[in-house]
Design a protein around this motif. Structure first.
Motif, mmCIF file in Angstrom:
data_model
loop_
_atom_site.group_PDB
_atom_site.id
_atom_site.type_symbol
_atom_site.label_atom_id
_atom_site.label_comp_id
_atom_site.label_asym_id
_atom_site.label_seq_id
_atom_site.Cartn_x
_atom_site.Cartn_y
_atom_site.Cartn_z
ATOM 1 N N GLU A 83 0.837 -1.206 0.000
ATOM 2 C CA GLU A 83 0.000 0.000 0.000
ATOM 3 C C GLU A 83 0.871 1.256 0.000
ATOM 4 O OE1 GLU A 83 -2.727 0.144 3.222
ATOM 5 O OE2 GLU A 83 -3.662 2.021 2.569
ATOM 6 N N THR A 84 1.928 1.246 0.810
ATOM 7 C CA THR A 84 2.812 2.412 0.863
ATOM 8 C C THR A 84 3.474 2.666 -0.490
ATOM 9 O OG1 THR A 84 3.268 2.055 3.212
ATOM 10 C CG2 THR A 84 4.871 3.371 1.976
ATOM 11 N N ALA A 85 4.036 1.605 -1.081
ATOM 12 C CA ALA A 85 4.736 1.760 -2.359
ATOM 13 C C ALA A 85 3.780 2.175 -3.471
ATOM 14 C CB ALA A 85 5.432 0.452 -2.729
ATOM 15 N N CYS A 86 2.549 1.687 -3.407
ATOM 16 C CA CYS A 86 1.583 1.960 -4.484
ATOM 17 C C CYS A 86 0.884 3.305 -4.333
ATOM 18 C CB CYS A 86 0.549 0.842 -4.538
ATOM 19 S SG CYS A 86 1.220 -0.720 -5.159
ATOM 20 N N THR A 87 1.118 3.997 -3.248
ATOM 21 C CA THR A 87 0.490 5.313 -3.056
ATOM 22 C C THR A 87 1.541 6.414 -2.974
ATOM 23 O OG1 THR A 87 0.409 4.856 -0.668
ATOM 24 C CG2 THR A 87 -1.590 4.419 -1.942
ATOM 25 N N GLY A 88 2.666 6.149 -3.614
ATOM 26 C CA GLY A 88 3.674 7.204 -3.727
ATOM 27 C C GLY A 88 4.747 7.191 -2.666
ATOM 28 N N PRO A 93 9.943 -0.232 2.802
ATOM 29 C CA PRO A 93 9.189 -1.101 3.743
ATOM 30 C C PRO A 93 8.723 -2.395 3.096
ATOM 31 C CG PRO A 93 8.510 1.178 3.983
ATOM 32 C CD PRO A 93 9.382 1.131 2.763
ATOM 33 N N PHE A 94 8.261 -2.298 1.852
ATOM 34 C CA PHE A 94 7.834 -3.524 1.162
ATOM 35 C C PHE A 94 9.024 -4.448 0.934
ATOM 36 C CE2 PHE A 94 7.682 -5.747 -2.942
ATOM 37 C CZ PHE A 94 6.713 -6.689 -2.629
ATOM 38 N N SER A 95 10.148 -3.896 0.494
ATOM 39 C CA SER A 95 11.327 -4.713 0.216
ATOM 40 C C SER A 95 11.781 -5.456 1.484
ATOM 41 C CB SER A 95 12.460 -3.837 -0.320
ATOM 42 O OG SER A 95 13.561 -4.614 -0.694
ATOM 43 N N ALA A 96 11.796 -4.747 2.618
ATOM 44 C CA ALA A 96 12.201 -5.381 3.877
ATOM 45 C C ALA A 96 11.202 -6.455 4.302
ATOM 46 C CB ALA A 96 12.336 -4.320 4.971
ATOM 47 N N ALA A 97 9.917 -6.164 4.140
ATOM 48 C CA ALA A 97 8.884 -7.146 4.504
ATOM 49 C C ALA A 97 8.955 -8.367 3.602
ATOM 50 C CB ALA A 97 7.503 -6.504 4.412
ATOM 51 N N PHE A 98 9.289 -8.143 2.337
ATOM 52 C CA PHE A 98 9.391 -9.263 1.404
ATOM 53 C C PHE A 98 10.520 -10.199 1.829
ATOM 54 C CE2 PHE A 98 10.441 -11.501 -2.500
ATOM 55 C CZ PHE A 98 9.196 -11.814 -3.005
ATOM 56 N N LEU A 182 6.489 -1.314 -7.855
ATOM 57 C CA LEU A 182 5.118 -0.960 -7.493
ATOM 58 C C LEU A 182 4.812 0.526 -7.559
ATOM 59 C CD1 LEU A 182 4.619 -3.471 -4.538
ATOM 60 C CD2 LEU A 182 3.806 -3.668 -6.897
ATOM 61 N N ALA A 183 5.839 1.349 -7.699
ATOM 62 C CA ALA A 183 5.586 2.793 -7.806
ATOM 63 C C ALA A 183 5.319 3.220 -9.238
ATOM 64 C CB ALA A 183 6.775 3.578 -7.245
ATOM 65 N N ASP A 184 5.391 2.287 -10.194
ATOM 66 C CA ASP A 184 5.194 2.648 -11.594
ATOM 67 C C ASP A 184 3.777 3.169 -11.826
ATOM 68 O OD1 ASP A 184 7.722 1.781 -11.915
ATOM 69 O OD2 ASP A 184 7.256 0.108 -13.260
ATOM 70 N N TYR A 191 -2.445 -2.077 -12.288
ATOM 71 C CA TYR A 191 -2.789 -3.502 -12.247
ATOM 72 C C TYR A 191 -1.812 -4.260 -11.354
ATOM 73 C CZ TYR A 191 -4.152 -8.175 -13.602
ATOM 74 O OH TYR A 191 -4.589 -9.478 -13.567
ATOM 75 N N ARG A 192 -0.508 -3.960 -11.480
ATOM 76 C CA ARG A 192 0.485 -4.634 -10.630
ATOM 77 C C ARG A 192 0.159 -4.412 -9.147
ATOM 78 N NH1 ARG A 192 5.305 -6.413 -12.851
ATOM 79 N NH2 ARG A 192 5.583 -5.955 -15.064
ATOM 80 N N CYS A 193 -0.187 -3.200 -8.805
ATOM 81 C CA CYS A 193 -0.491 -2.911 -7.404
ATOM 82 C C CYS A 193 -1.704 -3.694 -6.918
ATOM 83 C CB CYS A 193 -0.727 -1.405 -7.230
ATOM 84 S SG CYS A 193 0.812 -0.450 -7.140
ATOM 85 N N ALA A 194 -2.754 -3.717 -7.733
ATOM 86 C CA ALA A 194 -3.973 -4.423 -7.338
ATOM 87 C C ALA A 194 -3.715 -5.925 -7.220
ATOM 88 C CB ALA A 194 -5.087 -4.144 -8.342
ATOM 89 N N TYR A 195 -2.952 -6.472 -8.158
ATOM 90 C CA TYR A 195 -2.632 -7.904 -8.120
ATOM 91 C C TYR A 195 -1.726 -8.216 -6.924
ATOM 92 C CZ TYR A 195 -0.909 -12.474 -9.820
ATOM 93 O OH TYR A 195 -0.554 -13.811 -9.943
ATOM 94 N N ALA A 196 -0.759 -7.347 -6.662
ATOM 95 C CA ALA A 196 0.130 -7.554 -5.512
ATOM 96 C C ALA A 196 -0.664 -7.564 -4.204
ATOM 97 C CB ALA A 196 1.200 -6.466 -5.472
ATOM 98 N N ALA A 197 -1.616 -6.670 -4.087
ATOM 99 C CA ALA A 197 -2.446 -6.642 -2.873
ATOM 100 C C ALA A 197 -3.254 -7.923 -2.731
ATOM 101 C CB ALA A 197 -3.375 -5.426 -2.909
ATOM 102 N N ALA A 198 -3.795 -8.414 -3.849
ATOM 103 C CA ALA A 198 -4.554 -9.670 -3.815
ATOM 104 C C ALA A 198 -3.640 -10.844 -3.440
ATOM 105 C CB ALA A 198 -5.215 -9.922 -5.164
#
Length: 383
Positions: A83-88, A93-98, A182-184, A191-198
């Motif tokens: 969510e953070t990466a996809c909203t600018g 945080p995503f990279s560390a969580a991954f 995800l910031a693209d 679409y990448r963001c929505a699929y990643a969230a799913a």
């Protein structure tokens, strides 16, 4: 089973647990590549003293449940990072969580049996091994088609298992240089963001299923706890214990033969690095570290080495070699392709291969002998 066959496996034809158990049991009978059966003979009086009924309950309580908890707890950070990466915001945080999720997945999936084996949960969590690039092909096609049905976690469960787990999320969220995508902006970025969230939601639900099925034993977990004449998986506690032991040996063989041997072998660095899961996101070393740690934890939690006075030293050896391997991995750059250009890093990877080769002999030969486990199998045969 070939990757092509696995690719064709869609949610609608996911095999029933009973069919999967039959396939797994058949593999156990038909092949015998891992355990050097009887290479160390256990005396009959000592074998008779082994309480085979304790291994699987100890594995569930001492390894499967805490490892499942760790994966469940790792998923929320993934979701918030997306969510953070996809909203600018930052992709850090995503990279560390991954990375934390990769380590949790690697540890848990070394077990391979019980709740993980039911309903293709092992593959739903991460599609490994994937030597033919099934995840890459399916995810690339999905993004190109903008399949809206993949954006709902519930409907995603009915799709190919290759489109559901952490391996799919890596292809959605990282480019070939390990940078977060995800910031693209634009339609594809959305679409990448929505699929990643799913995917994060789907992974969380699968992890909850696994934890629940280990906590309240059903399916294969229950069958291994209650062997008997009518049990199609294990007639005795000794068979159940041997089934679990050989599953762990299969995981050790997977890491050694299908990842480390090609990695330190000949050929282009990119293709060698790609044999290790999550190398695209520069988490290949994290995966290997989690896997080696998970194997060690599972063997020790089960108490296999402690079952025989003569084999008790093997537990100490396992813990010692785990430490050696993790220290060596800790000094290898996260980018495995770049690491292969460095002689010192390459030597460390070769050393880790040597450690795993020694453990394969010690566990599959000597410990199996002390426990009187005869014959073995490799469930990955045919992949």
């Amino acid at each position: 089973m070939t990757d092509a066959q696995r690719e064709a496996r869609q949610g609608s034809d996911v095999r029933a647990p009973g069919h999967r158990l039959a396939h797994f049991a058949a593999s156990m009978v038909l092949t015998g590549l891992i355990v050097a059966a009887g290479s160390v003979a256990m005396s009959k009086p000592a074998a008779a003293d082994v309480d085979y009924s304790r291994f699987w309950p100890a594995t569930v309580s001492g390894f499967a449940l805490p490892a499942s908890d760790a994966l469940v707890e790792a998923v929320p950070a993934l979701a918030s990072g997306i969510e953070t990466a996809c909203t600018g915001g930052s992709g850090e945080p995503f990279s560390a969580a991954f990375t934390e999720a990769v380590e949790a997945v690697a540890r848990l999936t070394m077990l391979r049996v019980g709740a993980l084996a039911d309903e293709n949960r092992l593959e739903r969590i991460a599609f490994i091994p994937d030597g033919r690039g099934v995840v890459r092909r399916q995810v690339t096609r999905l993004i190109a088609d903008r399949d809206e049905t993949a954006l709902d976690a519930a409907r995603l469960r009915d799709k190919s298992v290759a489109l559901q787990g952490l391996t799919a999320l890596e292809w959605v969220a990282f480019d070939k240089d390990g940078e977060v995508l995800l910031a693209d902006a634009g339609e594809e970025g959305a679409y990448r963001c929505a699929y990643a969230a799913a995917l994060a939601s789907r992974l969380g639900e699968t992890a909850e299923e696994v934890r629940g099925a280990f906590a309240a034993p059903t399916g294969q977990t229950g069958l291994l706890l209650a062997p008997g004449p009518e049990n199609g998986l294990a007639r005795t506690h000794k068979e159940a214990a041997g089934f679990v032991f050989n599953a762990l040996m299969t995981s050790l063989e997977l890491i050694r033969d299908q990842m480390l041997v090609p990695l330190v072998g000949e050929g282009p660095a990119a293709s060698r690095a790609a044999r290790v899961p999550f190398s695209r996101s520069h988490n290949g070393t994290a995966y290997l570290a989690g896997a080696i740690d998970g194997l060690s934890q599972a063997f020790l939690a089960a108490g296999f080495a402690q079952a025989s006075e003569d084999g008790a030293w093997i537990g100490d050896t396992l813990a010692f070699e785990r430490g050696n391997a993790l220290r060596a991995l800790g000094a290898v750059p996260a980018d495995l392709q770049a690491a292969l250009a460095d002689q010192q890093a390459s030597d460390r990877l070769g050393y880790i291969l040597t450690v795993l080769t020694g453990l394969r002999t010690t566990l599959g030969g000597e410990l199996a002998g002390y426990l009187d486990f005869r014959g073995g199998f490799n469930a990955l045969d045919g992949d």
